[in-house]
Write an enzyme that holds these catalytic residues in place. Structure first.
Site, PDB file in Angstrom:
ATOM      1  N   SER A 136       0.847  -1.182   0.000  1.00 49.94           N
ATOM      2  CA  SER A 136       0.000   0.000   0.000  1.00 49.94           C
ATOM      3  C   SER A 136       0.888   1.240   0.000  1.00 49.94           C
ATOM      4  O   SER A 136       2.030   1.201  -0.464  1.00 49.94           O
ATOM      5  CB  SER A 136      -0.951  -0.057   1.206  1.00 49.94           C
ATOM      6  OG  SER A 136      -1.878   1.007   1.176  1.00 49.94           O
ATOM      7  N   TYR A 150      -5.569   7.060  -8.064  1.00 45.56           N
ATOM      8  CA  TYR A 150      -4.589   6.249  -7.331  1.00 45.56           C
ATOM      9  C   TYR A 150      -4.981   6.139  -5.862  1.00 45.56           C
ATOM     10  O   TYR A 150      -4.973   5.038  -5.292  1.00 45.56           O
ATOM     11  CB  TYR A 150      -3.207   6.877  -7.476  1.00 45.56           C
ATOM     12  CG  TYR A 150      -2.120   6.148  -6.715  1.00 45.56           C
ATOM     13  CD1 TYR A 150      -1.662   4.906  -7.143  1.00 45.56           C
ATOM     14  CD2 TYR A 150      -1.558   6.709  -5.563  1.00 45.56           C
ATOM     15  CE1 TYR A 150      -0.659   4.233  -6.445  1.00 45.56           C
ATOM     16  CE2 TYR A 150      -0.559   6.047  -4.865  1.00 45.56           C
ATOM     17  CZ  TYR A 150      -0.124   4.806  -5.310  1.00 45.56           C
ATOM     18  OH  TYR A 150       0.861   4.143  -4.614  1.00 45.56           O
ATOM     19  N   LYS A 154      -5.964   2.628  -3.669  1.00 45.85           N
ATOM     20  CA  LYS A 154      -5.238   2.184  -2.475  1.00 45.85           C
ATOM     21  C   LYS A 154      -6.106   2.247  -1.220  1.00 45.85           C
ATOM     22  O   LYS A 154      -5.965   1.409  -0.315  1.00 45.85           O
ATOM     23  CB  LYS A 154      -3.965   3.017  -2.300  1.00 45.85           C
ATOM     24  CG  LYS A 154      -2.912   2.761  -3.379  1.00 45.85           C
ATOM     25  CD  LYS A 154      -2.441   1.308  -3.390  1.00 45.85           C
ATOM     26  CE  LYS A 154      -1.266   1.094  -4.327  1.00 45.85           C
ATOM     27  NZ  LYS A 154      -0.759  -0.296  -4.315  1.00 45.85           N
TER      28      LYS A 154
END
Length: 286
Positions: A136, A150, A154
């Site tokens: 992560s 993005y 995550k």
């Protein structure tokens, strides 16, 4: 030294993934590695005869992922550490991103990790042990303008991983989200993609965040990988991951990298302050 383990590492052809593979092999472990480019791990297969299995896999292809995990288990007889490392950064304001760009980001960073986890879990359950490490980022705790897709991928990775950790703890399986800071890889170069249709309205934002009014083209993005980085070596992250999997009671979240702890602390402080504006909310006492 712990008994030799078998690792399954995605995105192992370069950067962090390769560093993880090299470190595991150097201490006598076995590695099943997925890559997108043929031949990139030929040196490792030659140096560690019989200890490396390489599979050309696009992690967005669920069938291919299951086939590779099955083949790796057949080859080595067990799987001990699953490292979901494959991924990239999509840069672009939310308004600028196309459907294809958003879907590709989610398919790779989120769904790829789900497919690998699903494929590995039956083997880990059967043997009553295993450790899934989700690579992560501090960007899964906070957000940065132009990195919304993005960040979303995550944050979602951590959401499903938290639930997964509760689901499989009773089977002797650990799940850890490794929240990494900046490392000297090509993540900001060839592993980063930029919105294909930038809008003039966001030029000021691009200048403030990226130091340029526009996005670089693909060639310039790849060239960025050749610029000397001031970030830490991937070997530092690899050492931290080795220590993590050696821990008999590993944490669900591990912050890794210089400055990463401060970034997470700042992001949580911002969130605390936002919640504190609600007079009915009380932040839990430590």
């Amino acid at each position: 030294m712990p008994e030799a383990r078998t690792w399954f590492i995605t995105g192992a052809g370069r950067g962090l993934g390769r560093a993880f593979a090299e470190s595991a092999l150097a201490r006598g472990d076995r590695v099943a590695a997925t890559v997108r480019t043929p031949g990139v791990l030929d040196d490792l297969t030659a140096s560690y005869d019989g200890a490396v299995a390489v599979y050309e896999v696009d992690v967005t292809d669920r069938g291919a992922v299951h086939a590779a995990v099955s083949a790796a288990h057949d080859r080595f007889g067990r799987l001990d550490v699953i490292v979901n490392n494959a991924g990239y950064g999509q840069v672009g304001a939310i308004e600028e991103l196309t459907e294809a760009e958003v879907r590709a980001q989610i398919d790779t960073n989120l769904l790829g990790a789900i497919w690998v986890s699903q494929a590995a879990l039956p083997y880990l359950r059967e043997q009553g042990a295993g450790h899934i490490v989700q690579i992560s980022t501090v960007g899964a705790v906070g957000t940065v303008p132009l990195f919304g897709a993005y960040n979303a991928s995550k944050w979602a990775l951590e959401g499903f991983s938290g639930a997964l950790a509760d689901e499989v703890a009773g089977f002797g399986i650990h799940v850890t989200m490794a929240e990494l800071g900046g490392f000297a890889t090509d993540w900001a170069g060839s592993s980063m993609r930029f919105a294909a249709a930038p809008q003039p309205a966001y030029e000021g934002m691009r200048e403030a965040v990226l130091g340029m009014p526009g996005y670089p083209d693909a060639a310039a993005g790849a060239a960025a990988a050749e610029v000397e980085s001031t970030d830490e070596s991937p070997d530092v992250a690899a050492a931290a991951i080795l220590a993590l999997v050696d821990d008999p009671q590993p944490p669900r979240r591990a912050i890794i990298g210089a400055g990463a702890h401060d970034m997470v602390s700042t992001a949580l402080a911002w969130r605390r302050d936002e919640y504190a504006r609600d007079p009915a909310f009380s932040w839990p006492e430590a």
